[in-house]
Each structure stands twice: as structure tokens, then as C-alpha cells.
Enzyme design. Structure first.
Site, PDB file in Angstrom:
ATOM      1  N   HIS A 243       0.996  -1.082  -0.059  1.00 12.36           N
ATOM      2  CA  HIS A 243      -0.108   0.044  -0.211  1.00 12.36           C
ATOM      3  C   HIS A 243       1.071   0.794  -0.362  1.00 12.36           C
ATOM      4  O   HIS A 243       0.221   2.580  -0.330  1.00 12.36           O
ATOM      5  CB  HIS A 243      -0.913   0.668   1.423  1.00 12.36           C
ATOM      6  CG  HIS A 243      -1.979  -1.074   1.678  1.00 12.36           C
ATOM      7  ND1 HIS A 243      -2.248  -2.285   1.383  1.00 12.36           N
ATOM      8  CD2 HIS A 243      -3.243  -0.875   0.910  1.00 12.36           C
ATOM      9  CE1 HIS A 243      -3.049  -2.980   1.058  1.00 12.36           C
ATOM     10  NE2 HIS A 243      -4.107  -2.104   0.962  1.00 12.36           N
ATOM     11  N   ASP A 313      -4.533  -5.709  -7.798  1.00 18.16           N
ATOM     12  CA  ASP A 313      -5.450  -5.669  -6.349  1.00 18.16           C
ATOM     13  C   ASP A 313      -5.024  -3.766  -6.846  1.00 18.16           C
ATOM     14  O   ASP A 313      -5.467  -3.898  -7.959  1.00 18.16           O
ATOM     15  CB  ASP A 313      -3.615  -6.084  -5.390  1.00 18.16           C
ATOM     16  CG  ASP A 313      -4.247  -5.896  -4.311  1.00 18.16           C
ATOM     17  OD1 ASP A 313      -5.491  -5.048  -3.501  1.00 18.16           O
ATOM     18  OD2 ASP A 313      -3.308  -6.170  -3.350  1.00 18.16           O
TER      19      ASP A 313
END
Length: 394
Positions: A243, A313
Site C-alpha cells: 500500500h 489488487d
């Protein structure tokens, strides 16, 4: 309750895969489009068909527990033929615990509203792995769940099946038909901030991962919920959170991390495979896995024989967004072989109510400029339609 049926077939030998991985390269060296069949590439599709194919490849997140009819997301959902959305309980930019989930009645009503606005079959996804990674939390009135690590420590088939059955039953009842689970990553670095530290991995032992994931997916299918296994080709040995940046696993990743994916693909169990935002120079010297034809086409499709839907993702995670703009990200992901492009729209940088329109316009521009072929989009659209047929959608 619709039961998802999976065909029985044997995939490529895992040993042959590992021999292949020991070589310097894998798959096409040129990051170009998948080959187009001569018959289907002779005639350009109608504009509306092309726009629909593009829309079906987009899975976009939004804000709100219930939306007004003129909400930009509902408008884009309908007008751009968006194929899916993903629900969250927490809004990162505003640091609010109220994003899409308030309670069971609200989520059920929101799902109905989304499907009605779409006017076509819609994939509604969520991350309901168990433990800390569960969007349907007890604070919203939903039952608590064990993490994957806790389930594997008990190592009881009926306990794992029971939780999977209960989770899938809840999702189905709420109108959610895709679970981004189970996690197939091996717990090879227990302090891994995004996998091991959050107890998301069943085990460091591939055999333990395979059997618990098998039990889980079988129960999902009995309840009519699609399973998206993750994070291919294996996130368990990383030292960083994707992230926040791009983890380099070149010196950490091991071939055994492919074993759970290979074994379950041989059994035709995964409906979708989610890619990892990881860099490994042994896979691809230039691109992270999500954007790499060598990983997706070379390893996942050619060597493991996966013919289902590849889902990214979140493409707005730091591992990707810090290096590529939106249009370049979409181009490289589609070239690599991704079928469903996830834009969660839930980052610290803020919420963009027009992200779906921007992504759709960027993909259409790439086709018009000849950088993507209509045939490439058609291949993804056909794979996505096979998912809908599994769910009994017309």
C-alpha cells in the site's frame, strides 16, 4: 441458493513449473497485447459493444451507505456499463469508519440499489478473509471470525468449513457475490507488515495452506460466492507493505510460494486470481507482477494453466501509483493480461467521484490510438461473462 460448479481437470505438472522458474525468463519478453484471433480481429466491434467491454473490466469503489439517484457513481455504473464494485467499512482519506457498511439491512439495501442502477448482472466484491481483515465487523453487528492463521492453528476441517460456510452464507444473503479470499500467501516472514503481522496467511507450510483454502473455496461455491485467491505469485516473504511502496522480493521470494496456486488451479477451484504488487527481478527486470506479461501470461496462464479471470489488487496502491499515472497503469495492466482492473478509490490522497469515467475514457483512448486492440478487451469480457454464468446470471 445457487451452487457454483467447478470442472475437474488436471493442470500442468508443478515440477515442470519449477524447472521453468529456474530459468532466466518466463513468458513473452515483449509486453504487447495477447494475440488476436484472425477471424475476430477483421471487423471492429460497434462503439457500444466496445464501451461495454471496457466497462466490464472496471471494478470501482465509491463512498456512501445509500446513494442518491444522481450520485456520480450510480450514473457511471449505469452509463459506462461498469462490471463491478468493492465495498469497504473504512474510508481512508476522511478516516471515517462509515464508508459503505453500517449494518446488515443497509448493506442488503445498498446491494439491491447497485444492481438496479446497473440494470445488468454486477459483481459486488468484499474482503472478508477473517480476523482483522473483515469488512463486515462485529461493530456493525456481524459475527466475529477467526483469522486464517488461527484456523490453521486449530487445523480442524469442520471448523474451517463452518466459518467459510457462515461467511459465504452471509455474503450471499447481503447480495455480495465475490470474496477476495482466501489468501494463499505463505507465512515465510512472520513480521511481514501486510501478511504475517495481520495473521492473513494460514501457514508457512504449503500443504496446510492448500487444504484449508480448498475447504474454504468449496464452501464458498456451495453458497454461490466466487473466490478470488491472492496474492499471486506470493506476498508472504515480503518485508514491505505494498500500500505504501513497491516491495522488492528478489532476494526473499522462493518457488514454493507458487505451490498453493498451482495445486488449487490443478483442481479448478479458484474463480479469480488476484495479482500482487511486487517486484522480483527473476520474474521481470522492469515491471511489478501486476503489470508483467511474464508473470501473468508466462507463469500464471502458460505454466500453471489458469484460464479464469485475473483481477488486479487495487491499482491505486502506492506500489503502483507512485510509479505510474492512471493511463499508463491501465495500459500496462491490460497488456500484461489483467481482466478486472480494481480502482478502490480509497486512498490517503482523497476520493475521486469521477475515477470510473477517467479510467473508462483512458482505456477507450488507448484503443482508439491502437495501443490496445478490441480483441484483447473481448478476451477479458468473455472470461468475465463465464464468471456470471457460474453465478447463474444471464
Amino acid at each position: 441458493m445457487r451452487r457454483i460448479r467447478t470442472a475437474s481437470r488436471m493442470g500442468p505438472a508443478i515440477a515442470a513449473l519449477f524447472l521453468f522458474m529456474g530459468m532466466g525468463g518466463c513468458g513473452p519478453s515483449d509486453p504487447g497485447d495477447l494475440p488476436a484471433s484472425p477471424a475476430s480481429s477483421q471487423t471492429a466491434p460497434p462503439t457500444e459493444q466496445l464501451n461495454a467491454w471496457i466497462g466490464q473490466m472496471l471494478m470501482v469503489g465509491f463512498r456512501g451507505t445509500r446513494l442518491e439517484e444522481d450520485d456520480p457513481f450510480l450514473v457511471q455504473l449505469r452509463d459506462l456499463h461498469l462490471g463491478g464494485t468493492v465495498l469497504f467499512d473504512y474510508d481512508v482519506a476522511s478516516q471515517s469508519r462509515l464508508r459503505n457498511i453500517q449494518d446488515a439491512d443497509q448493506v442488503r439495501g445498498l446491494s439491491r440499489q447497485l444492481r438496479a442502477a446497473a440494470g445488468r448482472p454486477l459483481l459486488i466484491a468484499i474482503d472478508q478473509e477473517g480476523g482483522r481483515i473483515a469488512r463486515l465487523k462485529p461493530r456493525h453487528g456481524f459475527p466475529p471470525t477467526l483469522s486464517q492463521q488461527e484456523l490453521a492453528q486449530l487445523d480442524e476441517e469442520e471448523r474451517t468449513r463452518t466459518q467459510a460456510r457462515q461467511v459465504a452464507g452471509l455474503l450471499s444473503e447481503l447480495g455480495i457475490n465475490v470474496n477476495f479470499a482466501p489468501v494463499l500467501d505463505l507465512n515465510l516472514h512472520t513480521e511481514n507488515p501486510i501478511i504475517g503481522a495481520l495473521q492473513r496467511s494460514y501457514s508457512a507450510d504449503p500443504e496446510v495452506v492448500v487444504r484449508h483454502a480448498r475447504w474454504t473455496i468449496e464452501e464458498f461455491h456451495k453458497q454461490g460466492v466466487l473466490a478470488a485467491v491472492k496474492h499471486f505469485p506470493g506476498h508472504g516473504s515480503s518485508r514491505q507493505d505494498s500500500h505504501l511502496g513497491l516491495p522488492d522480493v528478489t532476494s526473499h521470494w522462493s518457488q514454493e510460494e507458487l505451490t498453493p496456486f498451482a495445486r488449487l488451479i490443478e483442481e479448478s477451484l479458484p474463480d479469480m486470481v488476484m495479482t500482487a504488487h511486487l517486484f522480483n527481478a527473476r520474474w521481470d527486470e522492469e515491471r511489478p507482477a501486476t503489470l508483467s506479461p511474464k508473470v501473468i501470461q508466462g507463469i500464471l496462464r502458460q505454466r500453471l494453466g489458469f484460464q479464469g479471470v485475473v483481477v488486479s489488487d487495487d491499482l491505486q496502491m502506492g506500489a503502483i501509483s507512485q510509479r505510474y499515472g492512471l493511463e499508463e497503469t491501465l495500459l500496462k495492466a491490460v497488456q500484461a493480461g489483467v481482466d478486472i482492473l480494481v480502482l478502490a478509490n480509497n486512498t490517503p490522497d482523497g476520493y475521486d467521484p469521477q475515477i470510473a469515467a477517467k479510467a473508462h475514457a483512458a482505456l477507450r483512448r488507448l484503443v482508439d490510438e491502437g495501443k490496445l486492440t478490441p480483441e484483447r478487451l473481448r478476451l477479458s469480457a468473455e472470461r468475465i461473462q463465464r464468471l456470471h454464468r457460474k453465478l447463474g446470471h444471464n
